[in-house]
Write a protein that holds these residues in place. Structure first.
Motif, short mmCIF file in Angstrom:
data_model
loop_
_atom_site.label_atom_id
_atom_site.label_comp_id
_atom_site.label_asym_id
_atom_site.label_seq_id
_atom_site.Cartn_x
_atom_site.Cartn_y
_atom_site.Cartn_z
N SER A 24 61.96 55.55 35.16
CA SER A 24 61.78 55.32 36.35
C SER A 24 63.01 54.25 36.86
O SER A 24 63.10 53.34 36.09
N THR A 25 63.69 54.87 37.99
CA THR A 25 64.77 54.05 38.30
C THR A 25 64.32 52.55 38.56
O THR A 25 65.19 51.75 38.45
N ASN A 26 63.09 52.25 39.17
CA ASN A 26 62.72 50.84 39.39
C ASN A 26 62.47 50.19 38.10
O ASN A 26 62.84 49.03 37.98
N GLN A 48 63.80 61.72 36.78
CA GLN A 48 62.91 60.69 36.30
C GLN A 48 61.74 61.17 35.51
O GLN A 48 61.06 62.35 35.77
N GLY A 51 58.61 58.98 37.26
CA GLY A 51 58.70 58.32 38.67
C GLY A 51 57.38 58.01 39.05
O GLY A 51 56.31 58.54 39.03
N LYS A 52 57.55 56.70 39.93
CA LYS A 52 56.30 55.88 40.38
C LYS A 52 56.24 56.05 41.80
O LYS A 52 57.40 55.95 42.54
N GLY A 53 55.19 56.48 42.43
CA GLY A 53 54.88 56.27 43.78
C GLY A 53 54.10 54.86 44.20
O GLY A 53 53.64 54.27 43.06
N ARG A 54 53.69 54.74 45.59
CA ARG A 54 52.72 53.80 45.68
C ARG A 54 51.54 53.97 45.32
O ARG A 54 50.89 55.14 45.12
N TRP A 59 55.58 59.92 41.31
CA TRP A 59 56.63 60.62 42.03
C TRP A 59 57.31 61.73 41.26
O TRP A 59 57.67 61.56 40.28
N LYS A 119 56.39 64.75 54.56
CA LYS A 119 57.20 63.76 53.87
C LYS A 119 58.34 63.98 53.20
O LYS A 119 58.21 65.05 52.49
N GLY A 122 60.16 58.41 50.33
CA GLY A 122 59.16 57.86 49.86
C GLY A 122 59.87 56.30 49.27
O GLY A 122 60.96 56.49 48.54
N ILE A 123 59.31 55.41 49.64
CA ILE A 123 60.12 54.13 49.08
C ILE A 123 58.89 53.16 48.55
O ILE A 123 57.76 52.96 49.00
N ILE A 155 64.05 54.30 46.03
CA ILE A 155 63.89 55.24 47.34
C ILE A 155 64.13 56.74 46.65
O ILE A 155 64.96 56.91 45.72
C1 BTN Z 1 55.90 56.61 47.69
O1 BTN Z 1 54.81 56.83 47.15
O2 BTN Z 1 55.93 57.14 48.83
C2 BTN Z 1 57.17 55.89 46.91
C3 BTN Z 1 57.75 56.71 46.03
C4 BTN Z 1 59.13 56.11 45.58
C5 BTN Z 1 59.87 57.05 44.69
C6 BTN Z 1 60.82 56.37 44.18
S1 BTN Z 1 62.19 57.47 43.28
C7 BTN Z 1 63.14 56.14 42.78
C8 BTN Z 1 62.40 55.31 42.69
N1 BTN Z 1 61.67 54.79 41.01
C9 BTN Z 1 60.45 55.46 41.13
O3 BTN Z 1 59.74 55.41 40.17
N2 BTN Z 1 60.11 55.41 42.22
C10 BTN Z 1 61.05 54.99 43.37
#
Ligand code: BTN
Length: 275
Positions: A24-26, A48, A51-54, A59, A119, A122-123, A155
């Motif tokens: 995940s870039t985060n 990723q 990848g993680k969402g909220r 993600w 959508k 997502g951020i 992002i």
């Molecule tokens: C959402 O759930 O709307 C937020 C999504 C955020 C996704 C981005 S992709 C780049 C960064 N790295 C992650 O793991 N998540 C965010």
């Protein structure tokens, strides 16, 4: 990992580290922060694996289609102000997509970008505490110790993706599906960083979103629409009026009172659809 020399901005996105694949870039931005990476560092990945969402969601992050990046912010910022940075980032992405892809998007409060009611960005903003001995004497909220709060603004923008997993298909879109021009990711990142810098500096100068509120409300798709506020303490319906200077959503409910909705644990839906 490859270091990219230039984005369009003076500190946001400098340096920029590009990866073919990352969990995940985060998470990578957090690891770099713990190793001493500075304010403005950007992590950008082709794909990723986690990848993680909220709200603990995943993600979807396939290779070759979309943009995944995380910006590290290490300036002193009161912890309670962190949620406002997410709205600043939404404005910056909105502006970048307009300039580079010729695509007008709206913002679904607090920070989803939408086109055609679906959508496309997502951020996820995360706060971490990182040891920083040099700043232990700073006259700021972290002055009592060596742990300074850092923000990671992640992002994800769907650029070229045309098909989505079944569970997302009715509410996800991409720049390509919404009719935007194909973008060179480096150029798009440069414009987003440029806009982020401008909006972030306005936010820091004011100490809140008062200088950006009017612009945000022009872009706010929920404005004057019926919304359902999904509050863990009990959902309710009302009309979204706009935001206050701290980015809370103002919702007029059936009895005429106006509720102030913070983005923490609450999300908002349209009454019959995603917006
Ligand atoms: C959402 O759930 O709307 C937020 C999504 C955020 C996704 C981005 S992709 C780049 C960064 N790295 C992650 O793991 N998540 C965010």
């Amino acid at each position: 990992m490859k270091q990219i020399e230039k984005t369009g901005a003076s500190w946001a996105g400098r340096p920029c580290f590009r990866y073919e694949e990352v969990d995940s870039t985060n998470e990578e931005a957090k690891r770099l922060a713990r190793q001493g990476a500075g304010h403005g560092t950007l992590v950008w990945a082709e794909c990723q694996t986690a990848g993680k969402g909220r709200r603990g969601r995943t993600w979807h992050s396939p290779a070759g289609a979309n943009l995944y990046m995380s910006l590290l912010l290490r300036q002193d910022l009161p912890v309670e102000d962190a949620s406002m940075v997410t709205l600043v980032a939404a404005l910056a992405v909105q502006e970048g997509l307009r300039q580079v892809c010729g695509l007008e998007t709206s913002i679904k409060w607090p920070n989803d970008l939408v086109a055609d009611g679906k959508k496309l960005c997502g951020i996820l903003t995360e706060l971490i505490f990182v040891e920083d001995e040099e700043r232990a004497d700073a006259q700021s909220i972290e002055a009592s110790g060596v742990n300074r709060p850092c923000l990671v603004v992640g992002i994800g923008i769907n650029l070229l993706q045309k098909e989505f997993p079944e569970e997302l298909a009715d509410r996800a879109t991409s720049v390509a599906l919404a009719g935007g021009r194909a973008a060179d990711q480096e150029v798009l990142i440069g414009e987003i960083m440029n806009a982020f810098e401008t909006y972030y500096e306005c936010f820091r100068a004011e100490g809140d979103l008062s200088g950006l509120k009017d612009l945000y409300e022009i872009k706010l798709i929920n404005r004057n629409r019926q919304v359902c506020v999904l509050d863990p303490k009990g959902s309710y319906e009302g009309t979204a009026l706009g935001i206050d200077e701290r980015g809370n959503l103002l919702v007029r409910t059936g009895d005429g009172s106006v509720k102030t909705v913070g983005s923490g644990e609450v999300s908002v839906r349209g009454l019959y659809s995603y917006v």
